[in-house]
Design an enzyme around this catalytic site. Structure first.
Site, PDB file in Angstrom:
ATOM      1  N   PHE A  11       0.868  -1.338   0.083  1.00 43.38           N
ATOM      2  CA  PHE A  11       0.141   0.271  -0.022  1.00 43.38           C
ATOM      3  C   PHE A  11       0.907   1.259  -0.095  1.00 43.38           C
ATOM      4  CE2 PHE A  11      -2.209   2.629   3.374  1.00 43.38           C
ATOM      5  CZ  PHE A  11      -2.730   3.607   2.560  1.00 43.38           C
ATOM      6  N   THR A  35       2.664  -9.967   1.330  1.00 38.66           N
ATOM      7  CA  THR A  35       1.450  -9.134   1.706  1.00 38.66           C
ATOM      8  C   THR A  35       0.965  -8.075   0.864  1.00 38.66           C
ATOM      9  OG1 THR A  35       2.529  -7.694   3.027  1.00 38.66           O
ATOM     10  CG2 THR A  35       1.762  -9.826   4.037  1.00 38.66           C
ATOM     11  N   GLY A  36       1.794  -8.004  -0.367  1.00 37.90           N
ATOM     12  CA  GLY A  36       1.425  -7.064  -1.305  1.00 37.90           C
ATOM     13  C   GLY A  36       0.660  -7.606  -2.578  1.00 37.90           C
ATOM     14  N   ASP A  56      12.958 -11.858  -1.539  1.00 39.17           N
ATOM     15  CA  ASP A  56      12.697 -11.634   0.066  1.00 39.17           C
ATOM     16  C   ASP A  56      13.851 -10.799   0.555  1.00 39.17           C
ATOM     17  OD1 ASP A  56      12.594 -12.048   2.739  1.00 39.17           O
ATOM     18  OD2 ASP A  56      12.536 -14.131   2.825  1.00 39.17           O
ATOM     19  N   VAL A  57      13.836  -9.729   1.154  1.00 37.22           N
ATOM     20  CA  VAL A  57      14.767  -8.846   1.693  1.00 37.22           C
ATOM     21  C   VAL A  57      15.463  -9.102   3.102  1.00 37.22           C
ATOM     22  CG1 VAL A  57      14.051  -6.707   0.381  1.00 37.22           C
ATOM     23  CG2 VAL A  57      13.432  -6.939   2.666  1.00 37.22           C
ATOM     24  N   SER A  75       7.384  -5.100   5.087  1.00 38.26           N
ATOM     25  CA  SER A  75       7.207  -5.727   6.416  1.00 38.26           C
ATOM     26  C   SER A  75       5.450  -6.111   6.208  1.00 38.26           C
ATOM     27  CB  SER A  75       7.358  -4.934   7.521  1.00 38.26           C
ATOM     28  OG  SER A  75       6.953  -5.393   8.770  1.00 38.26           O
ATOM     29  N   TYR A 145       5.695  -7.788  15.963  1.00 33.17           N
ATOM     30  CA  TYR A 145       5.640  -6.477  14.949  1.00 33.17           C
ATOM     31  C   TYR A 145       6.380  -5.338  15.943  1.00 33.17           C
ATOM     32  CZ  TYR A 145       3.592  -2.616  11.962  1.00 33.17           C
ATOM     33  OH  TYR A 145       3.552  -1.678  11.172  1.00 33.17           O
ATOM     34  N   LYS A 149       9.973  -3.803  15.280  1.00 34.66           N
ATOM     35  CA  LYS A 149      10.340  -2.300  14.623  1.00 34.66           C
ATOM     36  C   LYS A 149      11.121  -1.676  15.578  1.00 34.66           C
ATOM     37  CE  LYS A 149       7.756  -2.034  10.990  1.00 34.66           C
ATOM     38  NZ  LYS A 149       7.919  -1.701   9.889  1.00 34.66           N
ATOM     39  N   TYR A 159      23.791   1.894  13.480  1.00 35.40           N
ATOM     40  CA  TYR A 159      24.603   1.999  12.135  1.00 35.40           C
ATOM     41  C   TYR A 159      24.865   3.581  12.087  1.00 35.40           C
ATOM     42  CZ  TYR A 159      24.756  -2.583  10.099  1.00 35.40           C
ATOM     43  OH  TYR A 159      24.839  -3.989   9.679  1.00 35.40           O
TER      44      TYR A 159
HETATM   45  P1  NAD Z   1       1.890  -3.596   2.990  1.00 36.18           P
HETATM   46  O1  NAD Z   1       1.542  -5.016   3.565  1.00 36.18           O
HETATM   47  O2  NAD Z   1       0.742  -3.234   1.967  1.00 36.18           O
HETATM   48  O3  NAD Z   1       3.065  -3.693   2.424  1.00 36.18           O
HETATM   49  C1  NAD Z   1       4.230  -4.320   2.702  1.00 36.18           C
HETATM   50  C2  NAD Z   1       4.924  -4.896   1.720  1.00 36.18           C
HETATM   51  O4  NAD Z   1       6.069  -5.307   2.005  1.00 36.18           O
HETATM   52  C3  NAD Z   1       4.127  -5.995   0.846  1.00 36.18           C
HETATM   53  O5  NAD Z   1       4.223  -5.709  -0.546  1.00 36.18           O
HETATM   54  C4  NAD Z   1       4.852  -7.298   0.923  1.00 36.18           C
HETATM   55  O6  NAD Z   1       4.916  -8.221   0.035  1.00 36.18           O
HETATM   56  C5  NAD Z   1       6.178  -6.812   1.431  1.00 36.18           C
HETATM   57  N1  NAD Z   1       7.058  -7.570   2.256  1.00 36.18           N
HETATM   58  C6  NAD Z   1       6.951  -8.282   3.473  1.00 36.18           C
HETATM   59  N2  NAD Z   1       7.849  -9.043   3.903  1.00 36.18           N
HETATM   60  C7  NAD Z   1       8.901  -9.010   2.709  1.00 36.18           C
HETATM   61  C8  NAD Z   1      10.091  -9.498   2.674  1.00 36.18           C
HETATM   62  N3  NAD Z   1      10.921 -10.249   3.621  1.00 36.18           N
HETATM   63  N4  NAD Z   1      10.735  -9.251   1.555  1.00 36.18           N
HETATM   64  C9  NAD Z   1      10.247  -8.494   0.462  1.00 36.18           C
HETATM   65  N5  NAD Z   1       9.283  -8.003   0.532  1.00 36.18           N
HETATM   66  C10 NAD Z   1       8.244  -8.218   1.655  1.00 36.18           C
HETATM   67  O7  NAD Z   1       1.960  -2.739   4.285  1.00 36.18           O
HETATM   68  P2  NAD Z   1       2.037  -1.030   4.199  1.00 36.18           P
HETATM   69  O8  NAD Z   1       0.547  -0.414   4.907  1.00 36.18           O
HETATM   70  O9  NAD Z   1       2.064  -0.681   2.857  1.00 36.18           O
HETATM   71  O10 NAD Z   1       3.139  -0.911   5.074  1.00 36.18           O
HETATM   72  C11 NAD Z   1       4.391  -0.443   4.806  1.00 36.18           C
HETATM   73  C12 NAD Z   1       5.422  -0.212   5.902  1.00 36.18           C
HETATM   74  O11 NAD Z   1       4.920   0.845   6.653  1.00 36.18           O
HETATM   75  C13 NAD Z   1       5.731  -1.336   6.779  1.00 36.18           C
HETATM   76  O12 NAD Z   1       6.931  -1.820   7.107  1.00 36.18           O
HETATM   77  C14 NAD Z   1       4.778  -1.066   7.739  1.00 36.18           C
HETATM   78  O13 NAD Z   1       5.268  -1.677   9.154  1.00 36.18           O
HETATM   79  C15 NAD Z   1       4.885   0.451   7.934  1.00 36.18           C
HETATM   80  N6  NAD Z   1       3.922   1.083   8.652  1.00 36.18           N
HETATM   81  C16 NAD Z   1       2.582   1.229   7.925  1.00 36.18           C
HETATM   82  C17 NAD Z   1       1.391   1.779   8.404  1.00 36.18           C
HETATM   83  C18 NAD Z   1       0.051   1.964   7.632  1.00 36.18           C
HETATM   84  O14 NAD Z   1      -0.919   2.579   8.394  1.00 36.18           O
HETATM   85  N7  NAD Z   1      -0.116   1.478   6.618  1.00 36.18           N
HETATM   86  C19 NAD Z   1       1.546   2.279   9.911  1.00 36.18           C
HETATM   87  C20 NAD Z   1       2.798   2.100  10.626  1.00 36.18           C
HETATM   88  C21 NAD Z   1       3.787   1.508   9.858  1.00 36.18           C
END
Ligand code: NAD
Ligand code: UDP
Length: 310
Positions: A11, A35-36, A56-57, A75, A145, A149, A159
Site C-alpha cells: 500500500f 502481503t503486497g 525476500d529482503v 514488512s 511486530y 520495529k 549504524y
Molecule cells: P503492505 O502489507 O501493504 O506492504 C508491505 C509490503 O512489503 C508488501 O508488498 C509485502 O509483500 C512486502 N514484504 C513483506 N515482507 C517482505 C520481505 N521479507 N521481502 C520483500 N518484501 C516483503 O503494508 P503497508 O501498509 O504498505 O506498510 C508498509 C510499511 O509501513 C511497513 O513496514 C509497515 O510496518 C509500515 N507502517 C505502515 C502503516 C500503515 O498505516 N499503513 C503504519 C505504520 C507503519
C-alpha cells in the site's frame, strides 16, 4: 536519483514509488509479494524508470550500480497478516533492516526506516510524542511486530552512530487510502468493503478504542520532506484527527449510504486503547501537517474501493 524501495507492491510503497517516479527518479522496487498486491505495481511499470525485483529482503540482496537512497518499507503491517507471519515479520525487521543498512553503507546511500506508532504499544501517555518510550508487552502476540520495529529503530541508530550511515526514521500512525488490500483486515478497508457489500461492519470490543487516521497522500508528503532534512531520530507522521472505532464505523456507513448493521466481536489481545500522534516535531522540523480531513480521505478511499470490490 537512484532509489531502492522495499515493499514496493504494498500500500504505502506503491504510492511512494509513484511519487518518486513522477519526480523523475529511478526506482528499483523490491518485494516478495507476501502481503503486497501485484496490481499495485501496474501503475509503476508505466514509468520507464521503474524496475522490479521479486526477492525476500530478509536475505542479502545484490544490487549493481550506485544508490542514493535505500527506503525500507517491506514488512507485513496489518495485525491479522503479521500474526499469521510471526517469524517472517521479525526477520524482515531484524535481518532485513541489517542487510539494507549494510547495502546503504556500501553504496554511501541515505537509509529510511518505515517504523510505526506500535513502538508506543498500548500507550499510557496521550497523545504520543517521540520522547515517550512506550508500553509494549514484549512477549504478547503483537510483540513480533512492535519489538521487530523497536529493534529496527535501535539497529538503524546504531549504524548511524558507529558507521556514519545517514538515516531517517518515521513513526507512521494508521494510514489509509486507495490500494489498501481489501482482504488484509485493517479497520478502514474492512469497514469500507463490508459497507459496500452490504455485510455487517465488525467492531472489535465495544468500539471505544481510538485511532487517528492519516490519508496516504499526506503521509507521502511527510516522508518526502523528512528525507530532505538532516535529522536521524524518529519523527511521528500521522493525522491527529482521532476517532473511536465505533464512530469510524458510523461514518463509513454514512459516507457509503450503506444499510449494513454494526456487530460487535471480541477485542484482539493487547489491542491498544487509544492512539494519537503528537506531530509538533514534524511541524517544527519539516513544516508538515496533514491537509486531507478524514471525511474527505474516506470519500476518496470509498471511490477507489467501489472500483475494486465486486
Ligand atoms: P503492505 O502489507 O501493504 O506492504 C508491505 C509490503 O512489503 C508488501 O508488498 C509485502 O509483500 C512486502 N514484504 C513483506 N515482507 C517482505 C520481505 N521479507 N521481502 C520483500 N518484501 C516483503 O503494508 P503497508 O501498509 O504498505 O506498510 C508498509 C510499511 O509501513 C511497513 O513496514 C509497515 O510496518 C509500515 N507502517 C505502515 C502503516 C500503515 O498505516 N499503513 C503504519 C505504520 C507503519
Ligand atoms: N478493528 C475493528 N474491526 C475490524 C478491524 C479492526 O474494530 O474489522 C479495530 C482493531 O481492533 C483496532 C482498530 O480497529 O482497535 C485498528 O485496527 P487495525 O488493524 O486497522 O490497526 P492497528 O492500529 O490495531 O494496528
Amino acid at each position: 536519483m537512484r532509489v531502492l524501495l522495499t515493499g514496493a507492491a504494498g500500500f504505502l510503497g506503491s504510492h511512494l514509488a509513484e511519487r518518486l517516479l513522477s519526480e523523475g527518479h529511478e526506482v528499483i522496487g523490491v518485494d516478495n509479494l507476501s502481503t503486497g498486491q501485484r496490481r499495485n505495481l501496474e501503475p509503476l511499470f508505466r514509468h520507464p524508470g521503474f524496475f522490479f525485483l521479486e526477492a525476500d529482503v530478509s536475505r542479502p540482496l545484490a544490487v549493481e550500480g550506485p544508490l542514493d537512497w535505500v527506503l525500507h518499507f517491506a514488512s507485513p503491517a496489518s495485525p491479522p497478516r503479521y500474526l499469521r507471519l510471526p517469524i517472517e515479520t521479525l526477520l524482515v525487521n531484524a535481518e532485513g533492516t541489517r542487510y539494507l543498512l549494510d547495502l546503504a553503507l556500501a553504496k554511501g546511500a541515505q537509509f529510511f526506516l518505515a517504523s510505526t506508532s506500535e513502538v508506543y504499544g498500548d500507550p499510557l501517555v496521550h497523545p504520543q510524542p517521540e520522547t515517550y518510550w512506550g508500553n509494549v508487552n514484549p512477549i504478547g502476540p503483537r510483540s513480533i511486530y512492535d519489538e521487530g520495529k523497536r529493534y529496527a529503530e535501535a539497529l538503524t541508530l546504531a549504524y548511524h552512530r558507529t558507521q556514519g550511515v545517514p538515516v531517517r526514521i518515521a513513526r507512521i500512525f494508521n494510514c489509509y487510502g486507495p490500494r489498501m488490500d481489501p482482504k488484509d483486515g485493517r479497520v478502514v478497508s474492512n469497514f469500507v468493503v463490508q459497507a459496500l457489500k452490504g455485510e455487517a461492519l465488525t467492531v472489535y470490543g465495544d468500539g471505544s478504542q481510538t485511532r487517528s487516521f492519516c490519508y496516504v497522500d499526506d503521509l507521502v508528503e511527510g516522508i518526502r520532506r523528512l528525507m530532505e532534512v538532516d535529522y536521524p531520530y524518529p519523527v511521528n507522521l500521522g493525522n491527529p484527527e482521532e476517532y473511536t472505532v465505533l464512530a469510524l464505523a458510523q461514518l463509513v456507513k454514512e459516507l457509503t449510504g450503506s444499510s449494513s448493521e454494526i456487530v460487535f466481536q471480541p477485542l484482539p489481545e493487547d489491542d491498544p486503547k487509544k492512539r494519537r500522534p503528537d506531530i509538533s516535531l514534524a511541524q517544527r522540523l519539516i513544516g508538515w501537517k496533514p491537509l486531507v480531513p478524514v471525511r474527505e480521505g474516506l470519500e476518496r478511499t470509498i471511490a477507489h474501493f467501489r472500483e475494486v470490490v465486486r
